[in-house]
Design a protein around this motif. Structure first.
Motif, PDB file in Angstrom:
ATOM      1  N   ALA A 674     -21.652 -89.056 -40.212  1.00 55.28           N
ATOM      2  CA  ALA A 674     -22.302 -88.282 -41.252  1.00 55.28           C
ATOM      3  C   ALA A 674     -21.371 -87.201 -41.794  1.00 55.28           C
ATOM      4  O   ALA A 674     -20.552 -86.658 -41.067  1.00 55.28           O
ATOM      5  N   ASP A 675     -21.525 -86.914 -43.074  1.00 56.27           N
ATOM      6  CA  ASP A 675     -20.808 -85.794 -43.681  1.00 56.27           C
ATOM      7  C   ASP A 675     -21.653 -84.544 -43.467  1.00 56.27           C
ATOM      8  O   ASP A 675     -22.723 -84.390 -44.035  1.00 56.27           O
ATOM      9  N   LEU A 676     -21.179 -83.658 -42.624  1.00 53.68           N
ATOM     10  CA  LEU A 676     -21.988 -82.511 -42.218  1.00 53.68           C
ATOM     11  C   LEU A 676     -22.290 -81.563 -43.367  1.00 53.68           C
ATOM     12  O   LEU A 676     -23.247 -80.809 -43.338  1.00 53.68           O
ATOM     13  N   GLU A 677     -21.467 -81.630 -44.423  1.00 51.37           N
ATOM     14  CA  GLU A 677     -21.643 -80.724 -45.561  1.00 51.37           C
ATOM     15  C   GLU A 677     -22.891 -81.061 -46.365  1.00 51.37           C
ATOM     16  O   GLU A 677     -23.553 -80.180 -46.897  1.00 51.37           O
ATOM     17  N   THR A 678     -23.198 -82.344 -46.456  1.00 48.89           N
ATOM     18  CA  THR A 678     -24.250 -82.781 -47.393  1.00 48.89           C
ATOM     19  C   THR A 678     -25.536 -83.206 -46.708  1.00 48.89           C
ATOM     20  O   THR A 678     -26.387 -83.840 -47.314  1.00 48.89           O
ATOM     21  N   GLU A 731     -28.588 -92.108 -46.564  1.00 49.33           N
ATOM     22  CA  GLU A 731     -28.020 -90.772 -46.378  1.00 49.33           C
ATOM     23  C   GLU A 731     -28.183 -90.274 -44.942  1.00 49.33           C
ATOM     24  O   GLU A 731     -27.581 -89.289 -44.547  1.00 49.33           O
ATOM     25  N   GLY A 734     -25.738 -92.080 -40.726  1.00 44.09           N
ATOM     26  CA  GLY A 734     -24.651 -91.507 -39.927  1.00 44.09           C
ATOM     27  C   GLY A 734     -25.212 -90.696 -38.768  1.00 44.09           C
ATOM     28  O   GLY A 734     -24.803 -90.854 -37.614  1.00 44.09           O
TER      29      GLY A 734
END
Length: 846
Positions: A674-678, A731, A734
């Motif tokens: 996962a993209d931790l920012e989004t 989304e 992840g």
RNA sequence: GCGAGAGUGGCGGAAUUGGCAGACGCACCAGACUUAGGAUCUGGCACCGCAAGGUAUAGGGGUUCAAGUCCCCUCUCUCGCACCA
């Protein structure tokens, strides 16, 4: 019934297409067979010395091969396996061996019953039980397996015995034993039931026999001192039991001259401060001076008394509140400080094997002496008064054993008795009447057993030379296979002429081989050392390997071994150290004593009909469920209450995890991290739950061994994950993947086959253990909002959601302004507001 | 008798440092799905009370703003030692 059940399941498959895929159904048998083979093929649990890695030696007490394993074993070894696998995943170099405490009486009894040989019975049992342990999926290094009845094991023990003999640590002495006249054998204390033989019900006799002993008393002080080094790693109560068993007491040995001046009676006392109050003398019935002290007039009475005491067997003699009895010998001795005459009695409560077997009797300050003196009309003399009080012997109803001020004690009058203890001891030494000594309750360890199925004591008895060691080149003394097991005529070994008859190695004359074998506790006193180099042929131990692995970092077993086995093992380790075999002072750094497995409020036993058979359990649910329940139902040190329904619950949990993984698998299989920012707020919350769980499970397992709460935490995470709405949304995959993988890795030590299978399904090759133990992201576990509880006068009234870094004043104001709180503040005045950061606000009103 | 430990819902057990008592599981109850359920899912579940609220960690007292947790007394249970001079 079974058929219907299967039919139903098949129908289920038909109606719910999803279940057509075979791999989606959790079938323990297939999974467990598969991974047990995998581990065997890959030597997954082989331990090799690697100086680069930190070692971790984990050991469970090895079992006696009684036939099949019971639930106590399942629990013991499941606990150990969790730790072994956990430590391995953490990167430790783990030694986790298994073996068999294989000598012992049941094998001999079985041989008598089945007209077979103890070796056959034992090795058959070992083969069967090894299979059972393998089916539990325990991560042992089977290459190191040993059985104490293997010649390759017991021969080294014989070598150790001879070295102990040379050092005077093994010796022969006459000692009293429980003897069954019918079985013609010595019985251990625990084999005497109500004074009768446990097997044939014959009345047990007390007999004096020449017995081999180990001089454990030579190590009494060190064994005691080192219990303080073990504090923290061992349960305090085990250490206390050992200390009590060793029983060190400090006092004086004092000599009392006989009235006739011909000899002296030596006593041990811890109360030399009461010496001036000693008015008579009590001796054990077995005291060597008893006969010579007895006058003609008293002889008949004394002999009757001695006879009576001897008849009371040693167990009964301690047990009940035996009425204090005694007899006057007719002789007197002299109190060395008062010079008064003291009549000498024999008393039934004086023990020959503690102290000197003689007690100076101070009836005013010792309750037993008081009762004895009352019964036989002996004089009382007060030498200690309680602070501000004066005792009168004529009106005393019990002894005064407290602290106070010395009286009637010559130059020692007026000081406290604690001070007098020191001063009188010094005085006695100066006068040559006595000396300060330390006395131990611990006695030497009698190791002789008149049995076949044990390690032969490697000596030869020669009429001319006495006891002669078997020369090293003639070792081992091997148990002959052609002994007959009839149950009669005593030790079967003694009836094998080819074994018994030999020539004396010293003078070459005909001699008899020793037929006593060693107590089985001897074998279990060093097996943990042999595991370090189980195949070493250069001696009992390969020093280098022992130095790498020892001490055992974590030892696990039943509390029933709190004293004997654990004390003997500590003693033996110190002996082997002093013989130069190793450099270890204490064998077990940490000890975990697990509780019993009980069911319906009682220990499992055939007679109660509450036995759970591990085989049936594994057959029905699989090993993973059996392990999971025995770890989940209670923390290891407590008794475990077995519940069949509870097992169902554990099985259901595994099925739930299984379904969950397969539900999300198509979506997450190829998910990128996962993209931790989004991340969405929900996904972030899930991720927080994951990392909090990793933290908790790690802390619960490591050091605390609270597997039940660790498992509960994973269950909570699974519940959270299951309730997570967008599990398969692109989304979120992840984070969901991370969550699922964490669940699998966190469960790996508990349910290894199950997690291996899921790990493979997640697309990994190789064992889940290689993935390592998950770490947690310190940032991820920080809460964005915290709940602060609001109390009024200590009672919960409301809750507040605040930012973690909120100011104290802000929280207090918000709390006072809270609607629900207002109600409770009406008409009252606020006295105080207490704020515990991040936890609660307590508003005190009046 | 002495020593150690324990006592928490219907049950097994949580509460790690004095700070929301009852996590998690079992059992039970209701509902959903279903020809069916001993499968699965959803919800409920310490006790009293319609509720507001009150009462609860073996019993009694105490310390504290606050006690399952600390202190004192009592009871019960488990384990160990049991005449240790």
């Amino acid at each position: 019934m079974e058929i219907f059940l299967d039919l139903n399941r098949d129908l289920n498959l038909f109606f719910i297409p999803r279940r057509f895929f075979m791999e989606e159904k959790y079938s323990p048998k297939g999974v467990e067979d598969k991974w047990q083979s995998f581990w065997a093929e890959h030597d997954s649990f082989r331990a090799t010395e690697d100086p680069e890695k930190t070692k971790y030696y984990l050991l469970e007490m090895f079992p006696y091969p009684s036939g099949k394993i019971h639930m106590g074993h399942v629990r013991n070894y499941s606990i150990g396996d969790v730790i072994a696998r956990f430590k391995r995943m953490q990167g430790f170099n783990v030694l986790h061996p298994m073996g068999w405490d294989a000598f012992g009486m049941p094998a001999e009894n079985a041989a008598i019953q089945n007209k077979s040989h103890p070796a056959h019975w034992t090795y058959d049992n070992i083969a069967y039980m090894r299979g059972q342990l393998k089916r539990l999926g325990l991560s042992y290094d089977w290459e190191r397996e040993l059985a104490t009845c293997d010649i390759d094991y017991y021969k080294w023990e014989q070598q150790i015995f001879l070295e102990m003999y040379k050092k005077g640590l093994a010796y022969k002495k006459v000692s009293p034993v429980n003897w069954c006249p019918k079985c013609e054998t010595v019985l251990a204390n625990e084999q005497v039931e109500d004074g009768a033989c446990w097997r044939c019900d014959s009345i047990v006799q007390q007999k004096e026999l020449e017995q081999w002993s180990f001089r454990i008393t030579a190590y009494a002080q060190e064994l005691l001192d080192d219990t303080y080094k073990l504090a923290g790693g061992w349960p305090e109560r085990v250490l206390t039991m050992q200390r009590n068993w060793i029983g060190r007491s400090v006092g004086c040995e004092i000599e009392f001259p006989l009235e006739n001046g011909r000899s002296k009676v030596k006593v041990f006392t811890t109360r030399q401060d009461t010496l001036f109050g000693a008015t008579f003398m009590s001796l054990a019935a077995e005291h060597p001076m008893a006969a010579e002290l007895t006058t003609e007039a008293q002889r008949a009475e004394v002999e009757a008394f001695v006879e009576k005491v001897k008849k009371t067997d040693r167990i009964k003699r301690g047990s009940d509140d035996l009425e204090k009895e005694g007899v006057f010998t007719g002789s007197y001795c002299i109190n060395p400080v008062t010079k008064e005459r003291m009549p000498i009695y024999l008393a039934n409560f004086v023990l020959m094997d503690y102290g000197t077997g003689a007690v100076m009797a101070v009836p005013t300050h010792d309750q037993r002496d008081f009762e004895f003196a009352s019964k036989y009309g002996l004089p009382l003399k007060v030498v200690i008064n309680p602070e501000g009080e004066t005792l009168d012997p004529a009106t005393m109803t019990e002894a005064f054993t407290g602290e106070g001020i010395m009286v009637n004690s010559g130059s020692f009058d007026g000081i406290s008795n604690t001070e007098a203890k020191e001063k009188i001891a010094d005085y006695l030494e100066a006068e040559g009447i006595g000396k300060k000594t330390v006395n131990f309750r611990l006695r030497d360890w009698g190791i002789s057993r008149q049995r076949y199925w044990g390690n032969p004591i490697p000596v030869i008895n020669c009429d001319l030379c006495g006891v002669v060691q078997v020369p090293e080149k003639d070792l081992p003394v091997v148990l002959p296979m052609d002994a007959a097991f009839t149950g009669e005529g005593g030790n079967p070994l003694a009836q094998v002429p080819s074994f018994v008859n030999c020539t004396c190695p010293q003078c070459g004359e005909a001699a008899r081989r020793e037929t006593d074998t060693m107590d089985t506790f001897v074998q279990s006193s060093w097996y943990f050392l042999r595991y370090c180099s189980p195949k070493f042929q250069g001696g009992p131990l390969n020093r280098e390997k022992v130095e790498y692995w020892m001490p055992v970092d974590q030892y696990i077993g039943g509390i029933e071994h709190a004293v004997l086995h654990l004390l003997y093992a500590r003693f033996f380790t110190k002996v082997l150290r002093d013989l130069g075999y190793c450099n270890v002072d204490e064998p077990f750094s940490n000890l975990l004593t697990q509780g019993m497995v009980i069911k319906d409020g009682a220990k499992m036993s055939k007679s109660k009909g509450n036995v759970v058979d591990p085989n049936a359990l594994i057959e029905r649910y699989g090993a993973d469920t059996a392990r999971l329940f025995s770890l989940f139902a209670a923390p290891p040190e407590k008794d475990l209450d077995w519940s069949d329904q509870g097992v169902d619950g554990s099985y259901r949990f595994l099925n739930r995890v299984w379904r969950l993984v397969f539900d999300v698998l198509p979506a997450v299989k190829n998910a990128a991290p996962a993209d931790l920012e989004t991340l969405s707020a929900e996904a972030k919350n899930l991720r927080r739950a994951v990392h909090k769980t990793i933290k908790k499970v790690t802390e619960d397992i490591d050091g605390r061994f609270h597997f039940n709460t660790a498992i509960a935490a994973v269950m909570e995470l699974v519940n959270t994950l299951q309730g997570f709405e967008g599990k398969t949304a692109p989304e979120n995959v992840g984070v969901v993947r991370e969550a699922v993988e964490s669940v699998v890795r966190l469960l790996a030590p508990f349910v290894p086959h199950f997690t291996e299978e899921l790990w493979a399904e997640l697309g990994y090759t190789g064992s889940v253990e290689q993935a390592g133990w998950p770490g947690y992201d310190a940032e991820a576990v920080v809460d964005e909002e915290i709940t602060v509880v609001i109390q009024v006068n200590g009672k919960l009234r409301s809750k507040l959601l605040v930012a973690p870094d909120v100011q104290e004043e802000t929280v207090k104001q918000a709390a006072l302004a809270d609607d629900k709180i207002q109600v409770f503040l009406e008409g009252k005045s606020v006295k105080k507001v207490i704020y515990v950061p991040g936890k609660l606000v307590n508003i005190v009103v009046a």
